[in-house]
Motif scaffolding. Structure first.
Motif, short mmCIF file in Angstrom:
data_model
loop_
_atom_site.label_atom_id
_atom_site.label_comp_id
_atom_site.label_asym_id
_atom_site.label_seq_id
_atom_site.Cartn_x
_atom_site.Cartn_y
_atom_site.Cartn_z
N SER A 148 0.76 -1.15 -0.04
CA SER A 148 -0.10 0.02 -0.12
C SER A 148 0.76 1.26 0.09
O SER A 148 0.74 2.11 1.02
CB SER A 148 -1.10 0.16 1.20
OG SER A 148 -1.67 -1.19 1.39
N ALA A 231 -1.84 -4.35 -2.66
CA ALA A 231 -2.77 -3.34 -2.21
C ALA A 231 -3.96 -4.06 -1.80
O ALA A 231 -4.26 -5.21 -2.14
CB ALA A 231 -3.03 -2.42 -3.35
N ARG A 232 -4.51 -3.58 -0.82
CA ARG A 232 -5.63 -4.30 -0.48
C ARG A 232 -7.11 -3.49 -1.18
O ARG A 232 -7.04 -2.10 -1.21
CB ARG A 232 -6.07 -3.88 1.16
CG ARG A 232 -5.13 -4.57 1.97
CD ARG A 232 -5.37 -6.13 1.97
NE ARG A 232 -6.51 -6.69 2.39
CZ ARG A 232 -6.70 -7.14 3.86
NH1 ARG A 232 -5.78 -7.05 4.65
NH2 ARG A 232 -7.83 -7.67 4.16
N ARG A 233 -7.84 -4.09 -1.75
CA ARG A 233 -8.87 -3.67 -2.32
C ARG A 233 -9.82 -2.58 -2.16
O ARG A 233 -9.80 -1.61 -2.99
CB ARG A 233 -10.02 -4.80 -2.99
CG ARG A 233 -10.82 -4.64 -4.25
CD ARG A 233 -11.71 -5.68 -4.54
NE ARG A 233 -12.69 -5.97 -3.17
CZ ARG A 233 -13.53 -6.86 -3.01
NH1 ARG A 233 -13.36 -7.85 -3.77
NH2 ARG A 233 -14.08 -6.93 -2.02
N ASP A 235 -8.79 -0.48 0.73
CA ASP A 235 -7.90 0.25 1.40
C ASP A 235 -8.67 1.60 1.68
O ASP A 235 -8.99 2.62 0.79
CB ASP A 235 -6.55 0.45 0.56
CG ASP A 235 -5.54 1.30 1.66
OD1 ASP A 235 -5.93 1.85 2.69
OD2 ASP A 235 -4.62 0.89 1.51
N ALA A 240 -6.51 1.75 -3.53
CA ALA A 240 -6.01 0.63 -4.35
C ALA A 240 -5.90 0.74 -5.63
O ALA A 240 -5.02 0.33 -6.41
CB ALA A 240 -6.84 -0.63 -3.96
N PHE A 254 -3.58 -7.55 -5.85
CA PHE A 254 -4.58 -7.01 -5.17
C PHE A 254 -5.13 -8.20 -4.36
O PHE A 254 -5.30 -9.24 -4.64
CB PHE A 254 -5.66 -6.34 -6.33
CG PHE A 254 -5.22 -5.34 -7.00
CD1 PHE A 254 -5.46 -3.87 -6.56
CD2 PHE A 254 -4.45 -5.43 -8.24
CE1 PHE A 254 -4.93 -2.96 -7.32
CE2 PHE A 254 -3.95 -4.44 -8.88
CZ PHE A 254 -4.31 -3.16 -8.53
N HIS A 260 -5.56 -0.96 5.28
CA HIS A 260 -4.51 -0.30 4.81
C HIS A 260 -3.30 -1.25 5.18
O HIS A 260 -2.09 -0.63 4.71
CB HIS A 260 -4.36 1.13 5.53
CG HIS A 260 -3.16 1.81 4.99
ND1 HIS A 260 -2.97 2.05 3.63
CD2 HIS A 260 -2.06 2.54 5.67
CE1 HIS A 260 -2.02 2.71 3.42
NE2 HIS A 260 -1.54 2.96 4.58
#
Length: 263
Positions: A148, A231-233, A235, A240, A254, A260
């Motif tokens: 992230s 990344a978190r979808r 976030d 993201a 992803f 986060h």
């Protein structure tokens, strides 16, 4: 037992009869070792935690945390990588944790961290602000893993930054999407009360209101070593979709979830 623990028997000095390796030897090596120390630099002292490699060494990893966090946020990951033979180091950035360095901007932090690193190229993992720092350390990197990362898009959750800097920690931390240990919250509150001007200066060097003021995209496009971003979808802090801006040499992944903190 050694195989399940990821240990190479040929690297273990046994303490049993005739120097045989025992279950107790395996258990001792399987327990995560941890060391902590300061490294002196021209920008002040930087605090490090370290989880020494177990078994045959396979390299060194540096973990760089995000804004408002510290090296303890990488404890689980550091232990797991150490168990796989990687020396794991985690730094407290200036203005955070137990680092007294007075560096108060992104580039000043980069210079301080670079001065404290071992001479060889290493694997570097950076989260959020730490991702932006990592992107400026390509001259010292064997690979980069960005979690992230900041600096890949224009917007940021300015409400989170403002809440944290304003001492509204319960509200700010509720936005992260993860549970933070109470002792970590208390430590940050104490730190902010005494040293609040430095985190504010650091935050203002990378973000203004709901916008980011730095970009690492050109840095990343120049690197030839392995690069990955996660990344978190959903976030809630850094969207993201910023990962879609990454240059083609970065392997972007992803994960599902609203957090986060991919790690």
């Amino acid at each position: 037992v050694a195989r399940r623990s990821g240990l190479d028997l040929s690297t273990i000095a046994g303490t049993g009869r005739n120097k045989r390796v025992t279950r107790a030897d395996i258990a001792a090596l399987s327990r995560p070792a941890r060391a902590s120390y300061h490294v002196e630099t021209s920008a002040g002292r930087l605090f490090f935690r370290e989880w020494p490699a177990q078994g045959k060494p396979k390299g060194t990893v540096l973990h760089i945390h995000g804004l408002f966090a510290d090296s303890q946020s990488f404890t689980t990951l550091g232990r797991k990588l150490a168990a796989r033979g990687l020396r794991s180091m985690a730094v407290d950035l200036p203005g955070h944790g137990e680092t007294p360095s007075n560096a108060d901007s992104l580039l000043a932090i980069v210079d301080a961290v670079r001065a404290a690193l071992p001479p060889q190229r290493i694997h570097i993992i950076g989260h959020s602000l730490g991702g932006a720092v990592a992107a400026h350390l390509g001259d010292r990197a064997q690979s980069l893993l960005l979690l992230s990362p900041a600096g890949c898009g224009e917007d940021i959750n300015g409400g989170f930054v403002a809440a944290m800097l304003g001492g509204q920690l319960d509200h700010g931390l509720s936005l992260l999407g993860e549970t933070i240990p109470p002792e970590a919250i208390a430590n940050f509150a104490d730190h902010l009360a005494v040293h609040g001007s430095q985190p504010r200066a650091i935050a203002s060097s990378i973000a203004l209101g709901d916008g980011q003021t730095v970009s690492i995209l050109s840095n990343l496009s120049a690197f030839a070593f392995p690069l990955r971003a996660v990344a978190r979808r959903d976030d809630p802090i850094i969207p993201a979709r910023h990962a879609l801006n990454l240059p083609a040499n970065v392997d972007a992944r992803f994960m599902t979830g609203a957090s986060h903190l991919p790690h």
